[in-house]
Design an enzyme around this catalytic site. Sequence first.
Site, PDB file in Angstrom:
ATOM      1  N   LYS A 275       1.587  -3.479   8.735  1.00  0.00           N
ATOM      2  CA  LYS A 275       3.179  -2.729   8.799  1.00  0.00           C
ATOM      3  C   LYS A 275       4.215  -3.367   9.274  1.00  0.00           C
ATOM      4  CE  LYS A 275       4.437   1.907  10.888  1.00  0.00           C
ATOM      5  NZ  LYS A 275       4.166   3.397  11.280  1.00  0.00           N
TER       6      LYS A 275
ATOM      7  N   GLY B  19       7.022   4.376   3.984  1.00  0.00           N
ATOM      8  CA  GLY B  19       7.304   5.522   4.348  1.00  0.00           C
ATOM      9  C   GLY B  19       8.873   5.439   4.550  1.00  0.00           C
ATOM     10  N   GLY B  20       9.534   6.464   5.432  1.00  0.00           N
ATOM     11  CA  GLY B  20      10.942   6.538   5.682  1.00  0.00           C
ATOM     12  C   GLY B  20      11.413   5.348   6.348  1.00  0.00           C
TER      13      GLY B  20
ATOM     14  N   ASP C 177       3.369  13.410  16.014  1.00  0.00           N
ATOM     15  CA  ASP C 177       3.647  13.743  14.633  1.00  0.00           C
ATOM     16  C   ASP C 177       2.308  14.063  14.175  1.00  0.00           C
ATOM     17  OD1 ASP C 177       5.229  14.134  12.328  1.00  0.00           O
ATOM     18  OD2 ASP C 177       5.361  12.411  11.878  1.00  0.00           O
TER      19      ASP C 177
ATOM     20  N   VAL D  54       3.762  -0.789   4.352  1.00  0.00           N
ATOM     21  CA  VAL D  54       2.576  -1.105   4.642  1.00  0.00           C
ATOM     22  C   VAL D  54       2.063  -1.984   3.551  1.00  0.00           C
ATOM     23  CG1 VAL D  54       0.291  -0.528   5.382  1.00  0.00           C
ATOM     24  CG2 VAL D  54       2.229   0.656   6.165  1.00  0.00           C
TER      25      VAL D  54
ATOM     26  N   LEU E 263       0.865  -1.188  -0.062  1.00  0.00           N
ATOM     27  CA  LEU E 263       0.074  -0.208   0.029  1.00  0.00           C
ATOM     28  C   LEU E 263       0.749   1.154   0.052  1.00  0.00           C
ATOM     29  CD1 LEU E 263      -2.822  -0.932   2.575  1.00  0.00           C
ATOM     30  CD2 LEU E 263      -2.937  -1.018   0.359  1.00  0.00           C
TER      31      LEU E 263
END
Length: 210
Positions: free
Chosen positions: A56, A36-37, A146, A41, A33
Amino acid sequence: TLEARLSAQPTASHQVLLPRGTKVGPYELLQPLGAGGMGLVYEAFDARLSRRVALKCVRDPKGDARAQLQREAQLMAQLAHPNVVSVYDLLDAHEQLFMAMELVPGTTLREWLEAERRPWQRVVDLFLEAGAGLAAAHDAGIIHGDIKPANILLGQDGRPRVTDFGLASIGSDSSGTIRGTRAYMSPEQTEGAPCDARSDQYAFGVSLYE
């Protein structure tokens, strides 16, 4: 494609996508999906309950990243609120740690806002709902760390859900480490000073102003 972007990055041994059909405990992987960093996912299927979930995992399965994912799952599991993404499971497979959570078909609040100009009343209504989820986290003593539109999912059902508690902490965060997304960070956060719920509120206000 997501596969091409990952293969072009260094340390690919920690970033190779697992193929469709791979079993992760009771879950069968369907497709990636996003990336990220620090994490990947996947969409997966749980045949036991006949439902799709999001799985994840961290790109580097060792050290701090693994511990951070485990902590994220533990914190999210304490919350049961319609405006917070639900966590279902935490399991080891393929030398990695996976967190199974609610799959939210839809988009992020950031993408929704950027797609077209929205009526301000609708924007405020969505932020109020997301704020209820953030307040539930604060009531449980959890600081998100965040908050930003990209970390609020907007489901096809029209309901926003706060997600990505990867930088969350219990009570005030006094680690002295500067963490977060700079455009939304409170002054104390940018200095590595102790942060509490007010730091999240600052980021929430910046997001709504934006």
